[in-house]
Design a protein around this motif. Structure first.
Motif, PDB file in Angstrom:
ATOM      1  N   HIS A  95       0.834  -1.206   0.000  1.00 44.02           N
ATOM      2  CA  HIS A  95       0.000   0.000   0.000  1.00 44.02           C
ATOM      3  C   HIS A  95       0.867   1.254   0.000  1.00 44.02           C
ATOM      4  CE1 HIS A  95      -3.645  -2.290   0.915  1.00 44.02           C
ATOM      5  NE2 HIS A  95      -2.857  -3.037   1.663  1.00 44.02           N
ATOM      6  N   LEU A  96       0.304   2.316  -0.519  1.00 44.93           N
ATOM      7  CA  LEU A  96       0.924   3.638  -0.457  1.00 44.93           C
ATOM      8  C   LEU A  96       0.198   4.446   0.597  1.00 44.93           C
ATOM      9  CD1 LEU A  96       1.309   4.440  -4.263  1.00 44.93           C
ATOM     10  CD2 LEU A  96       3.024   3.514  -2.700  1.00 44.93           C
ATOM     11  N   ALA A  97       0.940   5.183   1.377  1.00 42.82           N
ATOM     12  CA  ALA A  97       0.353   6.031   2.410  1.00 42.82           C
ATOM     13  C   ALA A  97       1.058   7.381   2.393  1.00 42.82           C
ATOM     14  CB  ALA A  97       0.507   5.362   3.781  1.00 42.82           C
ATOM     15  N   PRO A  98       0.356   8.422   2.832  1.00 46.83           N
ATOM     16  CA  PRO A  98       0.973   9.756   2.839  1.00 46.83           C
ATOM     17  C   PRO A  98       2.130   9.835   3.846  1.00 46.83           C
ATOM     18  CG  PRO A  98      -1.326   9.845   3.588  1.00 46.83           C
ATOM     19  CD  PRO A  98      -1.012   8.433   3.282  1.00 46.83           C
ATOM     20  N   ARG A  99       3.228  10.402   3.411  1.00 47.59           N
ATOM     21  CA  ARG A  99       4.434  10.517   4.244  1.00 47.59           C
ATOM     22  C   ARG A  99       4.159  11.266   5.545  1.00 47.59           C
ATOM     23  NH1 ARG A  99       7.784  10.605   7.468  1.00 47.59           N
ATOM     24  NH2 ARG A  99      10.012  10.946   7.261  1.00 47.59           N
ATOM     25  N   GLU A 100       3.251  12.247   5.501  1.00 47.03           N
ATOM     26  CA  GLU A 100       2.966  13.070   6.681  1.00 47.03           C
ATOM     27  C   GLU A 100       2.378  12.269   7.845  1.00 47.03           C
ATOM     28  OE1 GLU A 100      -1.228  14.525   4.735  1.00 47.03           O
ATOM     29  OE2 GLU A 100       0.701  15.292   4.108  1.00 47.03           O
ATOM     30  N   LEU A 107      11.579   8.341  10.034  1.00 50.15           N
ATOM     31  CA  LEU A 107      11.222   7.129   9.308  1.00 50.15           C
ATOM     32  C   LEU A 107      12.432   6.552   8.583  1.00 50.15           C
ATOM     33  CD1 LEU A 107       8.918   5.227   8.308  1.00 50.15           C
ATOM     34  CD2 LEU A 107       8.715   6.772   6.338  1.00 50.15           C
ATOM     35  N   GLU A 108      12.570   5.228   8.682  1.00 51.16           N
ATOM     36  CA  GLU A 108      13.635   4.517   7.978  1.00 51.16           C
ATOM     37  C   GLU A 108      13.042   3.264   7.344  1.00 51.16           C
ATOM     38  OE1 GLU A 108      17.024   3.590  10.386  1.00 51.16           O
ATOM     39  OE2 GLU A 108      16.977   5.535  11.376  1.00 51.16           O
ATOM     40  N   PHE A 128       4.849  -0.968  11.289  1.00 50.29           N
ATOM     41  CA  PHE A 128       3.711  -0.209  11.808  1.00 50.29           C
ATOM     42  C   PHE A 128       2.494  -1.111  11.884  1.00 50.29           C
ATOM     43  CE2 PHE A 128       6.583   2.668   9.745  1.00 50.29           C
ATOM     44  CZ  PHE A 128       6.719   3.682  10.683  1.00 50.29           C
ATOM     45  N   GLN A 129       1.764  -1.005  12.983  1.00 49.76           N
ATOM     46  CA  GLN A 129       0.526  -1.763  13.145  1.00 49.76           C
ATOM     47  C   GLN A 129      -0.552  -1.081  12.331  1.00 49.76           C
ATOM     48  OE1 GLN A 129       0.122  -4.622  15.119  1.00 49.76           O
ATOM     49  NE2 GLN A 129      -1.906  -4.787  14.209  1.00 49.76           N
ATOM     50  N   GLY A 130      -0.979  -1.708  11.249  1.00 50.84           N
ATOM     51  CA  GLY A 130      -2.003  -1.140  10.386  1.00 50.84           C
ATOM     52  C   GLY A 130      -1.452  -0.034   9.498  1.00 50.84           C
ATOM     53  N   ILE A 131      -2.352   0.512   8.690  1.00 47.28           N
ATOM     54  CA  ILE A 131      -2.009   1.594   7.772  1.00 47.28           C
ATOM     55  C   ILE A 131      -2.619   2.870   8.323  1.00 47.28           C
ATOM     56  CG2 ILE A 131      -2.294   2.466   5.413  1.00 47.28           C
ATOM     57  CD1 ILE A 131      -2.605  -0.491   4.560  1.00 47.28           C
ATOM     58  N   PRO A 132      -1.809   3.910   8.526  1.00 48.01           N
ATOM     59  CA  PRO A 132      -2.355   5.157   9.060  1.00 48.01           C
ATOM     60  C   PRO A 132      -3.537   5.658   8.229  1.00 48.01           C
ATOM     61  CG  PRO A 132       0.031   5.255   8.992  1.00 48.01           C
ATOM     62  CD  PRO A 132      -0.378   3.996   8.264  1.00 48.01           C
ATOM     63  N   ILE A 160       5.554  -3.098   6.884  1.00 46.43           N
ATOM     64  CA  ILE A 160       6.937  -2.638   6.894  1.00 46.43           C
ATOM     65  C   ILE A 160       7.100  -1.535   5.856  1.00 46.43           C
ATOM     66  CG2 ILE A 160       9.357  -3.327   6.574  1.00 46.43           C
ATOM     67  CD1 ILE A 160       7.943  -4.665   8.980  1.00 46.43           C
ATOM     68  N   ALA A 161       7.691  -0.429   6.272  1.00 47.98           N
ATOM     69  CA  ALA A 161       8.001   0.649   5.333  1.00 47.98           C
ATOM     70  C   ALA A 161       9.196   0.187   4.501  1.00 47.98           C
ATOM     71  CB  ALA A 161       8.329   1.935   6.081  1.00 47.98           C
ATOM     72  N   THR A 162       8.979  -0.011   3.204  1.00 51.88           N
ATOM     73  CA  THR A 162      10.060  -0.519   2.353  1.00 51.88           C
ATOM     74  C   THR A 162      10.816   0.602   1.651  1.00 51.88           C
ATOM     75  OG1 THR A 162       8.516  -0.878   0.523  1.00 51.88           O
ATOM     76  CG2 THR A 162       8.945  -2.751   2.002  1.00 51.88           C
ATOM     77  N   GLU A 163      10.116   1.682   1.351  1.00 54.41           N
ATOM     78  CA  GLU A 163      10.761   2.856   0.751  1.00 54.41           C
ATOM     79  C   GLU A 163       9.826   4.046   0.908  1.00 54.41           C
ATOM     80  OE1 GLU A 163      10.769   2.726  -3.747  1.00 54.41           O
ATOM     81  OE2 GLU A 163      10.305   0.623  -3.319  1.00 54.41           O
ATOM     82  N   PHE A 164      10.377   5.232   0.694  1.00 51.62           N
ATOM     83  CA  PHE A 164       9.535   6.426   0.810  1.00 51.62           C
ATOM     84  C   PHE A 164      10.168   7.593   0.082  1.00 51.62           C
ATOM     85  CE2 PHE A 164      12.264   6.219   4.513  1.00 51.62           C
ATOM     86  CZ  PHE A 164      12.752   7.503   4.654  1.00 51.62           C
ATOM     87  N   THR A 165       9.294   8.547  -0.265  1.00 52.81           N
ATOM     88  CA  THR A 165       9.716   9.815  -0.859  1.00 52.81           C
ATOM     89  C   THR A 165       9.266  10.912   0.103  1.00 52.81           C
ATOM     90  OG1 THR A 165       7.636  10.171  -2.045  1.00 52.81           O
ATOM     91  CG2 THR A 165       9.334   8.862  -3.183  1.00 52.81           C
ATOM     92  N   ASP A 166       9.362  12.155  -0.318  1.00 50.19           N
ATOM     93  CA  ASP A 166       8.897  13.266   0.517  1.00 50.19           C
ATOM     94  C   ASP A 166       7.382  13.216   0.715  1.00 50.19           C
ATOM     95  OD1 ASP A 166      11.447  14.240   0.802  1.00 50.19           O
ATOM     96  OD2 ASP A 166      11.259  15.710  -0.825  1.00 50.19           O
ATOM     97  N   ASP A 167       6.663  12.566  -0.219  1.00 49.65           N
ATOM     98  CA  ASP A 167       5.205  12.563  -0.189  1.00 49.65           C
ATOM     99  C   ASP A 167       4.565  11.218   0.163  1.00 49.65           C
ATOM    100  OD1 ASP A 167       5.207  15.249  -1.097  1.00 49.65           O
ATOM    101  OD2 ASP A 167       5.418  14.543  -3.167  1.00 49.65           O
ATOM    102  N   THR A 168       5.248  10.115  -0.122  1.00 54.33           N
ATOM    103  CA  THR A 168       4.613   8.802  -0.062  1.00 54.33           C
ATOM    104  C   THR A 168       5.500   7.768   0.628  1.00 54.33           C
ATOM    105  OG1 THR A 168       3.586   9.313  -2.187  1.00 54.33           O
ATOM    106  CG2 THR A 168       3.515   7.028  -1.502  1.00 54.33           C
TER     107      THR A 168
END
Length: 176
Positions: A83-88, A94-95, A100-104, A114-122
């Motif tokens: 899933h994609l979620a907003p970075r905010e 964040l690393e 994380f338990q569930g998706i914000p 598990i956060a696998t990768e991220f940008t400034d927004d996602t």
């Protein structure tokens, strides 16, 4: 936990002390070196069923190699669990690899993502177990066997097991 030198067979209601190595189907190490674990044998969910089946009826000193396909290990990889979620919605520090338990912003489905990768927004969140979709080879050696007490059996464990598949939380990190 005391393991006596008497010759008990691995059976339901026994504590089993194992040494193991885990590799992929091509023989590449997934975790470096040999590890040790102790679990309550007999379908309590502390280890994969293939491990229990391989050592059932054996004694301390027994060694074997078990090959498990994904469906018998940590399941097939499910792209619908990415899933994609907003970075905010995530902490500033964040690393990749953080869980994380569930998706914000969504109802908690009981999974660890598990956060696998991220940008400034996602942020890309993966709800698959880290070993989903991978056939594994386990090199197992039974170190010791002892009978569990009635209290230990009643609890089903003396702590967290390894190699457990938890359908409600497949992103768990029981191998790490």
């Amino acid at each position: 936990m005391l393991f006596r030198s008497m010759s008990l067979d691995v059976a339901e209601g026994c504590w089993v002390k194992l040494r193991y190595r885990i590799r992929d189907a091509q023989g590449e190490e997934i975790e470096s070196g040999e590890r040790e674990l102790t679990y309550l044998h007999g379908g309590f969910g502390a280890v994969l069923q293939g491990i229990e089946d391989a050592i059932e009826g054996q004694q301390a000193g027994f060694a074997t190699t078990v090959h498990l396909e994904p469906e018998d290990a940590f399941g097939d990889y499910d792209a619908d669990l990415v899933h994609l979620a907003p970075r905010e919605s995530f902490p500033e520090n964040l690393e990749p690899g953080m869980g994380f338990q569930g998706i914000p912003g969504q109802e908690d489905d009981g999974r660890v993502y598990i956060a696998t990768e991220f940008t400034d927004d996602t942020v890309v969140l993966d709800g698959n177990h880290p070993l989903a979709g991978i056939a594994i080879r386990l090199h197992l050696r039974v170190q010791g066997v002892r009978e569990a007490t009635e209290d230990e059996i009643g609890r089903g464990s003396a702590g967290t097991g390894f190699f457990r598949v938890q359908p409600s939380a497949p992103g768990n990190d029981l191998l790490h």
